[in-house]
Write a protein that holds these residues in place. Structure first.
Motif, PDB file in Angstrom:
ATOM      1  N   SER A 248       0.844  -1.182   0.000  1.00  0.00           N
ATOM      2  CA  SER A 248       0.000   0.000   0.000  1.00  0.00           C
ATOM      3  C   SER A 248       0.888   1.243   0.000  1.00  0.00           C
ATOM      4  O   SER A 248       2.106   1.160  -0.052  1.00  0.00           O
ATOM      5  N   CYS A 249       0.252   2.414   0.050  1.00  0.00           N
ATOM      6  CA  CYS A 249       1.007   3.659   0.131  1.00  0.00           C
ATOM      7  C   CYS A 249       0.475   4.472   1.305  1.00  0.00           C
ATOM      8  O   CYS A 249      -0.639   4.241   1.798  1.00  0.00           O
ATOM      9  N   LEU A 250       1.277   5.431   1.758  1.00  0.00           N
ATOM     10  CA  LEU A 250       0.913   6.229   2.919  1.00  0.00           C
ATOM     11  C   LEU A 250      -0.392   7.000   2.713  1.00  0.00           C
ATOM     12  O   LEU A 250      -1.233   7.029   3.630  1.00  0.00           O
ATOM     13  N   PRO A 251      -0.651   7.625   1.561  1.00  0.00           N
ATOM     14  CA  PRO A 251      -1.950   8.301   1.374  1.00  0.00           C
ATOM     15  C   PRO A 251      -3.139   7.364   1.525  1.00  0.00           C
ATOM     16  O   PRO A 251      -4.167   7.743   2.094  1.00  0.00           O
ATOM     17  N   ASP A 252      -3.032   6.118   1.004  1.00  0.00           N
ATOM     18  CA  ASP A 252      -4.134   5.165   1.148  1.00  0.00           C
ATOM     19  C   ASP A 252      -4.372   4.821   2.617  1.00  0.00           C
ATOM     20  O   ASP A 252      -5.518   4.734   3.071  1.00  0.00           O
ATOM     21  N   ALA A 253      -3.280   4.597   3.379  1.00  0.00           N
ATOM     22  CA  ALA A 253      -3.412   4.221   4.785  1.00  0.00           C
ATOM     23  C   ALA A 253      -4.044   5.341   5.597  1.00  0.00           C
ATOM     24  O   ALA A 253      -4.905   5.096   6.446  1.00  0.00           O
ATOM     25  N   LEU A 254      -3.650   6.592   5.330  1.00  0.00           N
ATOM     26  CA  LEU A 254      -4.209   7.714   6.076  1.00  0.00           C
ATOM     27  C   LEU A 254      -5.636   8.023   5.650  1.00  0.00           C
ATOM     28  O   LEU A 254      -6.470   8.430   6.468  1.00  0.00           O
ATOM     29  N   GLN A 255      -5.939   7.831   4.377  1.00  0.00           N
ATOM     30  CA  GLN A 255      -7.303   8.071   3.908  1.00  0.00           C
ATOM     31  C   GLN A 255      -8.281   7.078   4.537  1.00  0.00           C
ATOM     32  O   GLN A 255      -9.441   7.410   4.807  1.00  0.00           O
ATOM     33  N   ALA A 256      -7.812   5.868   4.827  1.00  0.00           N
ATOM     34  CA  ALA A 256      -8.668   4.875   5.489  1.00  0.00           C
ATOM     35  C   ALA A 256      -9.034   5.298   6.902  1.00  0.00           C
ATOM     36  O   ALA A 256     -10.026   4.815   7.461  1.00  0.00           O
ATOM     37  N   CYS A 257      -8.222   6.222   7.489  1.00  0.00           N
ATOM     38  CA  CYS A 257      -8.501   6.739   8.826  1.00  0.00           C
ATOM     39  C   CYS A 257      -9.023   8.170   8.765  1.00  0.00           C
ATOM     40  O   CYS A 257      -8.841   8.938   9.720  1.00  0.00           O
ATOM     41  N   GLN A 258      -9.649   8.539   7.670  1.00  0.00           N
ATOM     42  CA  GLN A 258     -10.011   9.937   7.450  1.00  0.00           C
ATOM     43  C   GLN A 258     -10.991  10.467   8.491  1.00  0.00           C
ATOM     44  O   GLN A 258     -10.897  11.602   8.938  1.00  0.00           O
ATOM     45  N   ASP A 259     -11.928   9.622   8.904  1.00  0.00           N
ATOM     46  CA  ASP A 259     -12.947  10.078   9.846  1.00  0.00           C
ATOM     47  C   ASP A 259     -12.474  10.073  11.289  1.00  0.00           C
ATOM     48  O   ASP A 259     -13.058  10.732  12.142  1.00  0.00           O
ATOM     49  N   ALA A 260     -11.439   9.313  11.596  1.00  0.00           N
ATOM     50  CA  ALA A 260     -10.931   9.222  12.970  1.00  0.00           C
ATOM     51  C   ALA A 260      -9.423   9.077  12.925  1.00  0.00           C
ATOM     52  O   ALA A 260      -8.875   8.353  12.087  1.00  0.00           O
ATOM     53  N   PRO A 305      -6.909  14.737  -1.640  1.00  0.00           N
ATOM     54  CA  PRO A 305      -5.769  15.659  -1.721  1.00  0.00           C
ATOM     55  C   PRO A 305      -4.463  15.038  -1.248  1.00  0.00           C
ATOM     56  O   PRO A 305      -3.379  15.464  -1.678  1.00  0.00           O
ATOM     57  N   LEU A 306      -4.530  14.023  -0.365  1.00  0.00           N
ATOM     58  CA  LEU A 306      -3.307  13.374   0.113  1.00  0.00           C
ATOM     59  C   LEU A 306      -2.543  12.724  -1.037  1.00  0.00           C
ATOM     60  O   LEU A 306      -1.310  12.629  -0.994  1.00  0.00           O
ATOM     61  N   HIS A 307      -3.257  12.274  -2.050  1.00  0.00           N
ATOM     62  CA  HIS A 307      -2.618  11.591  -3.185  1.00  0.00           C
ATOM     63  C   HIS A 307      -1.936  12.566  -4.141  1.00  0.00           C
ATOM     64  O   HIS A 307      -1.295  12.133  -5.107  1.00  0.00           O
ATOM     65  N   CYS A 308      -2.059  13.885  -3.878  1.00  0.00           N
ATOM     66  CA  CYS A 308      -1.405  14.881  -4.726  1.00  0.00           C
ATOM     67  C   CYS A 308      -0.070  15.345  -4.135  1.00  0.00           C
ATOM     68  O   CYS A 308       0.648  16.108  -4.788  1.00  0.00           O
ATOM     69  N   ALA A 309       0.247  14.927  -2.915  1.00  0.00           N
ATOM     70  CA  ALA A 309       1.469  15.380  -2.254  1.00  0.00           C
ATOM     71  C   ALA A 309       2.695  14.787  -2.931  1.00  0.00           C
ATOM     72  O   ALA A 309       2.648  13.695  -3.517  1.00  0.00           O
ATOM     73  N   TRP A 310       3.821  15.519  -2.825  1.00  0.00           N
ATOM     74  CA  TRP A 310       5.052  15.121  -3.503  1.00  0.00           C
ATOM     75  C   TRP A 310       6.036  14.385  -2.603  1.00  0.00           C
ATOM     76  O   TRP A 310       7.040  13.858  -3.078  1.00  0.00           O
ATOM     77  N   SER A 311       5.769  14.353  -1.295  1.00  0.00           N
ATOM     78  CA  SER A 311       6.674  13.677  -0.362  1.00  0.00           C
ATOM     79  C   SER A 311       5.873  13.100   0.791  1.00  0.00           C
ATOM     80  O   SER A 311       4.738  13.532   1.065  1.00  0.00           O
ATOM     81  N   GLY A 312       6.454  12.105   1.474  1.00  0.00           N
ATOM     82  CA  GLY A 312       5.783  11.520   2.622  1.00  0.00           C
ATOM     83  C   GLY A 312       5.578  12.516   3.742  1.00  0.00           C
ATOM     84  O   GLY A 312       4.555  12.476   4.443  1.00  0.00           O
ATOM     85  N   LEU A 313       6.543  13.418   3.921  1.00  0.00           N
ATOM     86  CA  LEU A 313       6.410  14.439   4.957  1.00  0.00           C
ATOM     87  C   LEU A 313       5.226  15.359   4.661  1.00  0.00           C
ATOM     88  O   LEU A 313       4.476  15.730   5.567  1.00  0.00           O
ATOM     89  N   GLU A 314       5.037  15.697   3.384  1.00  0.00           N
ATOM     90  CA  GLU A 314       3.902  16.544   2.994  1.00  0.00           C
ATOM     91  C   GLU A 314       2.582  15.808   3.188  1.00  0.00           C
ATOM     92  O   GLU A 314       1.569  16.408   3.595  1.00  0.00           O
TER      93      GLU A 314
END
Length: 448
Positions: A248-260, A305-314
């Motif tokens: 997986s990727c970091l944007p997918d993992a964080l998007q799965a926790c979008q509501d909490a 919008p997380l999937h548009c970031a250019w770095s993991g820190l962003e």
């Protein structure tokens, strides 16, 4: 630890903090690389650890730590440690000319894990379950280079399950590393176990810090502080495993926790859902080899919008700011995971792989989780004020003369108690938020 971090002296006061500290030091020690020929990695041993030499010239790394506990709390752990020769002389001169009778107490028995540590210290080898897989488990430092063999790397390779959950009596029963002779300070006036000579009242502790206990603590603190070049004071907080799927990727993992948010408070403070706090620091570690940004094909519409970031820190910064838009924020990414060498308990779900990532299919047998990615957040929010206000209210409703007379018998005056409760109420008031959404510091509130 980043290159900006400087030496830290840790104070570990009491038996409960000893349990937390034992897990903390085991995790820190398992992540360090002790090979001097390799370049420093993300974790720098000289921040929390100090380097020393035994009389035999062996290099040692021990925590820059002061631990305070009660009589009988160490069990098999020697107060002076086992790395260095101490100044205690067991052949003291006796002036008594009569008959002498010696009564010697049997030493506490060691569990299987501590017995294996003794074997490794004496140069013995532990039985390995499968020699064919040992090459894949050789110790590595950040950057992939093979490091020198250590106690930690041996435990990591052998992967022996000790199952200490039902046998641990004190925090030293699962402590993996050695301590400096100046680390442990024992209060002999009070017992850890038993019904007599218990430390249970505020006045007892206050009296201790007015005599030899305080002098000993200051002496140990001076020893560790005076050898530091750039001392800093920090607070260490717990962290939680980060839910990340394989491939997986970091944007997918964080998007799965979008509501909490993917963490729960480790303190007694309630979790706020309105996204307001005074400040916070977030660290995510352990995603080495994973996609930190979205691998979308050009021309594909991003799911968020997380999937548009250019770095993991962003990505991480954008995600946290979506929940706390007006809060000062510090974000850090560390690639190396938290290693879980023995005797860390296997308390994880069977769907995790050995790297702590969620598998798409449940395995037939649960693997041994040897490392996990973790996400930690330190916050200062108005929730602290709620906690302090509830504490002040609960303490004010107690009649100490009836429920805890020992507190007053140890020198605590009713006027002193009332003053302490008023100070607690004042501290809770400083965390209030009645500014209509814009949080203010206590100094700004004092100007009102």
């Amino acid at each position: 630890m980043s290159g900006l971090c400087r030496e830290v002296v840790t104070l570990q006061l009491g038996h409960y903090s000893g349990f937390v500290g034992a897990h903390w030091w085991n995790l820190q020690d398992a992540s360090l690389c002790y090979d001097p020929d390799l370049p420093p990695g993300e974790l720098q041993s000289d921040v929390l650890f100090r380097e020393g030499l035994t009389l035999g010239g062996q290099v040692t790394y021990t925590p820059r730590l002061i631990a305070l506990d009660l009589k009988g709390s160490l069990q098999t752990l020697r107060k002076e440690g086992s790395l260095y020769a101490t100044e205690q002389d067991s052949t003291s001169t006796l002036t008594w000319q009569g008959q002498i009778m010696t009564h010697e107490e049997s030493p506490p028995s060691k569990n299987s894990f501590l017995q294996d540590l003794d074997k490794l210290d004496e140069g013995e080898l532990l039985v390995e379950p499968d020699f064919s897989s040992s090459a894949a488990l050789l110790p590595h430092c950040s950057g992939g280079a093979v490091a020198i063999e250590t106690v930690n790397s041996t435990l990591e390779r052998v992967q022996k399950a000790y199952r200490l959950e039902g046998s641990v009596r004190v925090w030293s029963d699962f402590l993996r590393l050695h301590l400096h002779p100046r680390t442990i300070s024992v209060i002999n006036q009070y017992n850890h176990d038993g019904e007599s000579a218990r430390l249970e009242a505020f006045g007892q502790g206050e009296a201790l810090l007015q005599g030899s206990v305080l002098e000993e603590l200051e002496d140990r603190l001076h020893f560790f502080v005076e050898e530091c070049d750039y001392l800093q004071v920090v607070c260490a907080y717990g962290s939680v495993p980060f839910p990340m799927m394989q491939s997986s990727c970091l944007p997918d993992a964080l998007q799965a926790c979008q509501d909490a948010l993917p963490w729960k408070p480790l303190s007694a403070c309630p979790e706020r859902a309105d996204g307001r706090c005074f400040g916070q620091s977030v660290t995510l570690k352990g995603l080495e080899g994973q996609n930190l940004v979205s691998p979308l094909v050009p021309g594909t519409e991003p799911p968020s919008p997380l999937h548009c970031a250019w770095s993991g820190l962003e990505v991480l910064d954008m995600y946290i700011r979506s929940h706390y838009p007006s809060t000062p924020l510090a974000v850090q990414l560390v690639s190396s995971p938290s290693k879980l060498t023995s005797p860390f308990p296997q308390i994880f779900s069977p769907i995790l792989d050995p790297q702590g990532l969620i598998q798409s299919q449940s395995p037939t047998t649960a693997p041994v989780v040897s490392s996990v990615p973790v996400l930690t957040c330190v916050q200062s929010s108005v929730a602290v004020g709620q906690l302090l206000a509830e504490l002040q209210k609960s303490c004010s409703s107690l009649d100490l003369r009836r429920v805890a007379p020992s507190f007053l018998s140890q020198g605590l005056e009713p006027a002193e108690l009332a003053e302490s409760l008023e100070q607690l109420r004042s501290l809770a008031y400083r965390y209030r938020d009645d500014s209509g959404g814009t949080l203010r510091s206590s100094s700004e509130e004092e100007d009102d």
